[in-house]
Design an enzyme around this catalytic site. Structure first.
Site, PDB file in Angstrom:
ATOM      1  N   VAL A  61       0.837  -1.197   0.000  1.00 36.47           N
ATOM      2  CA  VAL A  61       0.000   0.000   0.000  1.00 36.47           C
ATOM      3  C   VAL A  61       0.875   1.252   0.000  1.00 36.47           C
ATOM      4  O   VAL A  61       1.971   1.258   0.559  1.00 36.47           O
ATOM      5  CB  VAL A  61      -0.961  -0.011   1.219  1.00 36.47           C
ATOM      6  CG1 VAL A  61      -0.209   0.088   2.522  1.00 36.47           C
ATOM      7  CG2 VAL A  61      -2.017   1.062   1.120  1.00 36.47           C
ATOM      8  N   CYS A  62       0.397   2.294  -0.669  1.00 36.01           N
ATOM      9  CA  CYS A  62       1.006   3.632  -0.601  1.00 36.01           C
ATOM     10  C   CYS A  62      -0.148   4.611  -0.418  1.00 36.01           C
ATOM     11  O   CYS A  62      -1.177   4.252   0.136  1.00 36.01           O
ATOM     12  CB  CYS A  62       1.870   3.936  -1.834  1.00 36.01           C
ATOM     13  SG  CYS A  62       0.946   4.040  -3.371  1.00 36.01           S
ATOM     14  N   ARG A  63      -0.023   5.815  -0.890  1.00 41.91           N
ATOM     15  CA  ARG A  63      -1.097   6.792  -0.689  1.00 41.91           C
ATOM     16  C   ARG A  63      -2.302   6.502  -1.585  1.00 41.91           C
ATOM     17  O   ARG A  63      -3.436   6.466  -1.124  1.00 41.91           O
ATOM     18  CB  ARG A  63      -0.579   8.210  -0.935  1.00 41.91           C
ATOM     19  CG  ARG A  63      -1.606   9.283  -0.610  1.00 41.91           C
ATOM     20  CD  ARG A  63      -0.973  10.675  -0.543  1.00 41.91           C
ATOM     21  NE  ARG A  63      -1.896  11.629   0.033  1.00 41.91           N
ATOM     22  CZ  ARG A  63      -2.769  12.343  -0.676  1.00 41.91           C
ATOM     23  NH1 ARG A  63      -2.819  12.206  -1.979  1.00 41.91           N
ATOM     24  NH2 ARG A  63      -3.570  13.191  -0.079  1.00 41.91           N
TER      25      ARG A  63
END
Length: 109
Positions: A61-63
């Site tokens: 996951v990232c932004r």
């Protein structure tokens, strides 16, 4: 850039026991993250690859999903099982999932 071959999961289909790898930078992590997530920023990823959990698959996951898609592509090329979390932490927050701050306190975004 997104590639159609990147395995992706919608936040609503993320398993409850998913091992989450957060590849956002430190300031993003400090602002709020999933309590059980492992943090290895994308900018340090190759140098710190030995710190990754052995779990298969890793849910990355990232932004919003762009950086995590790149990391998933890299991991898959290395023979690891990895899945991009579509929509990233923005989708995580929007779905009402819990976050903790850098000091470990829970909060609602």
């Amino acid at each position: 850039m997104f590639q159609p071959s990147v395995p992706t999961v919608d936040i609503s289909a993320l398993p409850a026991d998913a091992v989450l790898l957060d590849v956002r930078e430190q300031d993003e992590w400090d602002a709020g993250h999933a309590e059980s997530a492992v943090h290895v920023p994308m900018s340090q990823f190759v140098a710190r690859i030995g710190e990754l959990p052995d779990a298969e698959p890793l849910y990355v996951v990232c932004r919003v999903g762009g950086r995590s898609a790149q990391v998933v592509q890299y991991l898959v090329a290395q023979g690891r099982s990895a899945v991009n979390v579509d929509g990233g932490m923005l989708a995580w927050e929007a779905s009402g999932r819990a976050l903790v701050s850098d000091n470990g306190e829970a909060f609602v975004a």
